[in-house]
Design a protein around this motif. Structure first.
Motif: not given
Length: 186
Positions: A1-22
């Motif tokens: 049985m042969t399985s093919t992995a899907p094409t990975p998500i095509r990410t283009r750049k690191l975007g934003h961060l969300v920080l939890l703050v007190r």
């Protein structure tokens, strides 16, 4: 049985961060007065969206509840730290394809597909193997460097979380989001 992995998500750049703050206001002062970021928008007294460049935000700050315990339990989001980081993708169509990629590989989809109020960006959030939230996003509002931009304060409601009121979600939304949706039915 042969399985093919899907094409990975095509990410283009690191975007934003969300920080939890007190202390949201102290954090805003730090990131504006020390780091030179500018406030783009806010959600009530709960979140602030800041930018260094032209993306609506490359850092968002989310206030923890006052009664959040001081212990190391980030997956329950009750201590300061990273809520999620994001990668840019080219389109909502790529985001829809990402749902299929994640499902075929057994990756947990945490929330989305939706479109945030502040920033206007479409989003889809996954869990990585260690439980970190990883978001892909597209179509974020742009604010030119020389723009006379005045930050808007959004109400803390479902539309600030998702402009489409969960119509495009591919998983059950978090309980707090569902409670917000139910409170608007009256």
């Amino acid at each position: 049985m042969t399985s093919t992995a899907p094409t990975p998500i095509r990410t283009r750049k690191l975007g934003h961060l969300v920080l939890l703050v007190r202390d949201l206001e102290a954090s805003i002062r730090f990131y504006t007065e020390v780091m030179g970021l500018r406030v783009s928008d806010r959600i009530a007294d709960q979140m602030a969206f800041l930018r260094a460049g032209e993306d609506h935000h490359d850092l968002a700050l989310a206030r923890l509840p006052d009664d959040a315990p001081d212990r190391d339990d980030l997956p329950r989001y009750t201590r300061p730290g990273l809520e999620h980081f994001s990668y840019y993708v080219d389109s909502v169509e790529e985001m829809r394809r990402a749902v299929d990629v994640a499902r075929s590989l057994g990756v947990t989809i945490e929330r989305g597909i939706g479109q945030h109020g502040p920033g206007g960006n479409w989003f889809l959030v996954f869990k990585d193997p260690d439980g970190n939230n990883v978001e892909i996003y597209t179509d974020m509002d742009q604010i030119p460097q020389d723009a006379d931009h005045r930050p808007q304060t959004w109400d803390r409601n479902l539309e600030s979380f998702d402009r489409h009121r969960l119509a495009h979600f591919v998983v059950k939304p978090p309980a707090a989001v569902l409670a917000s949706k139910e409170s608007k039915k009256d």
